[in-house]
Design a protein around this motif. Structure first.
Motif, PDB file in Angstrom:
ATOM      1  N   UNK A 300      -0.329   0.453   4.549  1.00 51.00           N
ATOM      2  CA  UNK A 300      -0.876   1.789   4.261  1.00 51.00           C
ATOM      3  C   UNK A 300      -1.772   2.257   5.402  1.00 51.00           C
ATOM      4  N   UNK A 301      -2.586   1.341   5.934  1.00 53.52           N
ATOM      5  CA  UNK A 301      -3.464   1.721   7.034  1.00 53.52           C
ATOM      6  C   UNK A 301      -2.721   2.000   8.316  1.00 53.52           C
ATOM      7  N   UNK A 302      -1.643   1.259   8.554  1.00 61.85           N
ATOM      8  CA  UNK A 302      -0.904   1.404   9.814  1.00 61.85           C
ATOM      9  C   UNK A 302       0.086   2.554   9.779  1.00 61.85           C
ATOM     10  N   UNK A 303       0.651   2.845   8.580  1.00 60.73           N
ATOM     11  CA  UNK A 303       1.755   3.802   8.512  1.00 60.73           C
ATOM     12  C   UNK A 303       1.434   5.065   7.732  1.00 60.73           C
ATOM     13  N   UNK A 304       0.324   5.077   6.997  1.00 60.59           N
ATOM     14  CA  UNK A 304      -0.003   6.244   6.202  1.00 60.59           C
ATOM     15  C   UNK A 304       0.373   6.049   4.740  1.00 60.59           C
ATOM     16  N   UNK A 305      -0.064   6.985   3.915  1.00 61.45           N
ATOM     17  CA  UNK A 305       0.070   6.864   2.469  1.00 61.45           C
ATOM     18  C   UNK A 305       1.463   7.291   2.015  1.00 61.45           C
ATOM     19  N   UNK A 306       2.294   6.312   1.687  1.00 63.06           N
ATOM     20  CA  UNK A 306       3.632   6.561   1.151  1.00 63.06           C
ATOM     21  C   UNK A 306       3.911   5.570   0.034  1.00 63.06           C
ATOM     22  N   UNK A 307       4.803   5.940  -0.864  1.00 62.17           N
ATOM     23  CA  UNK A 307       5.229   5.022  -1.910  1.00 62.17           C
ATOM     24  C   UNK A 307       6.012   3.857  -1.311  1.00 62.17           C
ATOM     25  N   UNK A 308       5.950   2.733  -2.022  1.00 62.78           N
ATOM     26  CA  UNK A 308       6.740   1.563  -1.651  1.00 62.78           C
ATOM     27  C   UNK A 308       7.917   1.415  -2.604  1.00 62.78           C
ATOM     28  N   UNK A 346      19.013   8.072  -2.028  1.00 60.87           N
ATOM     29  CA  UNK A 346      17.704   8.733  -1.917  1.00 60.87           C
ATOM     30  C   UNK A 346      17.261   8.815  -0.457  1.00 60.87           C
ATOM     31  N   UNK A 347      17.495   7.741   0.276  1.00 68.30           N
ATOM     32  CA  UNK A 347      17.110   7.737   1.684  1.00 68.30           C
ATOM     33  C   UNK A 347      17.917   8.757   2.475  1.00 68.30           C
ATOM     34  N   UNK A 348      19.207   8.830   2.214  1.00 65.73           N
ATOM     35  CA  UNK A 348      20.063   9.799   2.907  1.00 65.73           C
ATOM     36  C   UNK A 348      19.664  11.226   2.572  1.00 65.73           C
ATOM     37  N   UNK A 349      19.074  11.410   1.382  1.00 60.48           N
ATOM     38  CA  UNK A 349      18.623  12.748   0.975  1.00 60.48           C
ATOM     39  C   UNK A 349      17.269  13.103   1.582  1.00 60.48           C
ATOM     40  N   UNK A 350      16.658  12.170   2.293  1.00 52.78           N
ATOM     41  CA  UNK A 350      15.432  12.498   3.014  1.00 52.78           C
ATOM     42  C   UNK A 350      14.163  11.859   2.492  1.00 52.78           C
ATOM     43  N   UNK A 351      14.222  11.095   1.392  1.00 52.95           N
ATOM     44  CA  UNK A 351      13.008  10.447   0.909  1.00 52.95           C
ATOM     45  C   UNK A 351      12.562   9.371   1.907  1.00 52.95           C
ATOM     46  N   UNK A 352      11.255   9.219   2.013  1.00 56.50           N
ATOM     47  CA  UNK A 352      10.702   8.242   2.940  1.00 56.50           C
ATOM     48  C   UNK A 352       9.748   7.309   2.192  1.00 56.50           C
ATOM     49  N   UNK A 353       9.743   6.058   2.608  1.00 57.45           N
ATOM     50  CA  UNK A 353       8.957   5.042   1.922  1.00 57.45           C
ATOM     51  C   UNK A 353       8.160   4.208   2.915  1.00 57.45           C
ATOM     52  N   UNK A 354       7.093   3.612   2.400  1.00 56.56           N
ATOM     53  CA  UNK A 354       6.237   2.761   3.209  1.00 56.56           C
ATOM     54  C   UNK A 354       6.925   1.436   3.528  1.00 56.56           C
ATOM     55  N   UNK A 355       7.390   0.762   2.476  1.00 55.96           N
ATOM     56  CA  UNK A 355       7.943  -0.593   2.637  1.00 55.96           C
ATOM     57  C   UNK A 355       8.751  -0.966   1.410  1.00 55.96           C
ATOM     58  N   UNK A 356       9.643  -1.903   1.596  1.00 49.76           N
ATOM     59  CA  UNK A 356      10.368  -2.512   0.488  1.00 49.76           C
ATOM     60  C   UNK A 356       9.859  -3.935   0.322  1.00 49.76           C
ATOM     61  N   UNK A 357       9.420  -4.257  -0.897  1.00 49.51           N
ATOM     62  CA  UNK A 357       8.930  -5.587  -1.228  1.00 49.51           C
ATOM     63  C   UNK A 357       9.968  -6.284  -2.107  1.00 49.51           C
TER      64      UNK A 357
END
Length: 607
Positions: A300-308, A346-357
């Motif tokens: 979150x600190x390195x990449x900004x506030x996005x959902x995971x 979802x990714x192809x539609x433009x959604x962006x995420x922080x990380x996949x756990x």
């Protein structure tokens, strides 16, 4: 090992045991429901769920000294961690509970004669006070993040506190005993045999002793005898180095710990398949959840506030971290190709995420996600991949080439002895986020939260880690054979026999096996109960112990969410077996006997 009484520490007579005996199905239900006949018998528990009695005792004394009447205190190793706890509670609790919060920070009182060992340890404790109504909110932070104080740190610092050697960092000292006080500190700081390297006792140099009065000399020598004798800090950094090299798969011998620098070039020949991996790319934490929490924070600190994204049915607190800290997460509970298809849409539609756990394999279903496909999606759509390898273990699998960060709970099979907590994280030096994560870690991580004594125990326990894995793998497969032959078993979960086996094989090392965790579901609850009550193993929380440990895992982890867990395939009556190092014939016999008891019960059970 088997035959423990309800509430007894596992292992027995172990002051800092990680597990506790819940020997019957009914006892597990009673534990989850907070019934007195169970809770009142507990001598210990899993450290993030049960606050160790040494921590409770220290917290009570801190409340008595600094808190208000009726208040409670949670203890943390650093001021910044306590501050994060306060911020978390303020964000979720009613205003009146948030208003009840207060903190006190204790550090070594250097105005008094203290030893060099104590000064180099920099012992500190930060307490967060709350009203009784605020306790459940602080407990969430304690449980989810794993950033609470360790029992060994609490025990050590409590001794300092009682002797008036800790002060508030605003300059207000703690109370000093009015007269001579007998030594009541932990016994292991008063004897030579502590199970750790035994260097020559620390002593004052003649020059320093000559400059001190007799009273100060006596006090300093007393402190060395009491607090520093068996915790020579010259061994702590080499111990950390050895642990990191074992995690990298670069240290393959059981050699004794020394203060000498490690051999040049040793890291290059690691088992991780990343030739530029360096020791500083590996981070140690007080427990596995702390590694996950802090690297989620780092992302979150390195990449900004996005959902995971949480892919696969997860260990309970991983999902809670992603949901409660930051902007939330998207949950895919089956770890299937269909889940990845939906995510890709979802990714192809433009959604962006922080990380996949994800976990590899997952706990307790032992399914494995398609890491190769995940890596391709991550590279194409710019999200990090964080893989928890605790269950697979890096002696069996290598997931680092597919991940940006690999986390693990060292508490489990890496330690094996079930008497110390620890966690690790590896940042892949080839990750596109490598520089940003390393920079955040440099400025945003609190240094030295992993208490030195815990480090020393972990280093000692892990020396034979690799040699233990082969026996665990073999025993687990033998037990699987028993279950596969039994008509009582409806479902067996093990990486070798799951549909996701090809994904496991893609990461399996040439000499690796399939791990020591097995989960089973019986055709009826009655059979499961009879089997659990009859099986002659240790029974309690945790996994990866050197002895076999059995648990009705879904009940313990998801008692308030059983229907939700069942919707992802985690049957409420599932029994999870963490397989140990027993002689194969003996442990097979134990499980055959318990299955026979379930079969003879006729499928009925009376509580």
């Amino acid at each position: 090992m088997p035959g423990f009484q309800l509430g007894e520490a596992i292992p027995p007579d172990t002051a800092h045991a990680v597990s506790v005996s819940l020997p019957t199905w009914k006892a597990n239900i009673g534990y989850e429901e907070g019934q007195d006949w169970v809770i009142g018998r507990l001598t210990t528990g899993y450290p993030r769920f049960f606050i160790h009695k040494s921590i409770q005792s220290f917290a009570s004394d801190i409340v008595a000294e600094f808190g208000s009447e009726g208040s409670k205190a949670f203890l943390f190793p650093a001021r910044q961690i306590a501050s994060r706890c306060v911020s978390f509670v303020e964000s979720i609790a009613p205003p009146e509970i948030a208003a009840s919060l207060d903190t006190v920070h204790l550090v070594l009182d250097t105005s008094k004669p203290t030893s060099e060992t104590l000064a180099s340890l920099s012992p500190s404790i930060s307490a967060v006070f709350c009203s009784p109504e605020g306790f459940p909110y602080l407990k969430q932070y304690w449980q989810h993040t794993g950033d609470g104080v360790s029992s060994r740190r609490a025990e050590f610092c409590h001794g300092l506190f009682r002797d008036g050697l800790l002060r508030r960092d605003d300059g207000v000292p703690t109370a000093v005993p009015s007269g001579p006080k007998p030594c009541k500190g932990p016994r292991r700081y008063q004897r030579l045999d502590s199970g750790m390297p035994t260097p020559s006792p620390n002593k004052l140099s003649p020059e320093r002793a000559a400059g001190l009065g007799p009273d100060v000399q006596e006090t300093s020598l007393f402190l060395e005898e009491r607090f520093g004798r068996n915790l020579d800090v010259s061994f702590v950094e080499p111990a950390k180095s050895a642990i990191k090299r074992r995690i990298a798969g670069a240290l393959r011998t059981d050699r004794e710990l020394t203060a000498a620098p490690p051999p040049e070039g040793e890291m290059a020949s690691n088992s991780r398949g990343v030739v530029n991996l360096r020791e500083h790319d590996i981070y140690l934490f007080p427990c596995g959840m702390s590694a996950i929490f802090n690297f989620h924070r780092a992302l979150l600190g390195a990449r900004g506030s996005m959902k995971s994204i949480n892919l696969g049915f997860p260990y309970v607190d991983t999902l809670k971290i992603l949901q409660k800290f930051g902007p939330g997460c998207v949950f895919y509970g089956h770890s299937s190709e269909a889940d990845l298809d939906h995510l890709e849409t979802r990714l192809e539609a433009g959604e962006r995420f922080l990380a996949l756990f994800c976990e590899f394999p997952g706990n307790p279903l032992l399914t494995c996600p398609n890491l190769a496909r995940i890596r391709q999606l991550a590279d194409r759509h710019d999200f990090a991949v964080v893989v928890d390898e605790t269950i697979g273990t890096f002696a069996n699998i290598n997931v680092l080439p597919f991940a940006d960060v690999v986390v693990s709970s060292l508490t489990k099979i890496f330690s094996g002895d079930c008497n110390v907590m620890g966690g690790s994280a590896i940042v892949n030096p080839n990750s596109r986020y490598y520089a940003a994560l390393r920079e955040f870690a440099r400025t945003g991580f609190e240094p030295d939260t992993y208490w030195p004594e815990d480090v020393m125990f972990m280093e000692r326990n892990s020396r034979d880690f690799v040699s233990r894995i082969d026996r665990v793998n073999a025993n687990a497969e033998a037990i699987c054979g028993v279950f596969r032959d039994s008509p009582l078993i409806k479902s067996l979960f093990y990486p070798k026999f799951n549909e996701s086996r090809p994904n496991y094989e893609a990461c399996k090392l040439p000499g690796g096996g399939y791990g020591g965790l097995v989960s089973v579901v019986f055709h009826s609850r009655e059979q499961a109960i009879v089997f659990y009550d009859a099986v002659d193993t240790a029974k309690g929380p945790s996994l990866g112990t050197n002895f076999t440990l059995t648990s009705p895992y879904v009940i313990l982890a998801y008692y308030q969410e059983l229907d939700w867990a069942a919707s992802f395939g985690a049957d409420p009556d599932m029994i999870r077996i963490s397989v140990g190092l027993e002689e194969t014939d003996n442990i097979v016999s134990v499980f055959k006997t318990a299955l026979k008891a379930a079969e003879d019960s006729g499928g009925s059970h009376q509580e």
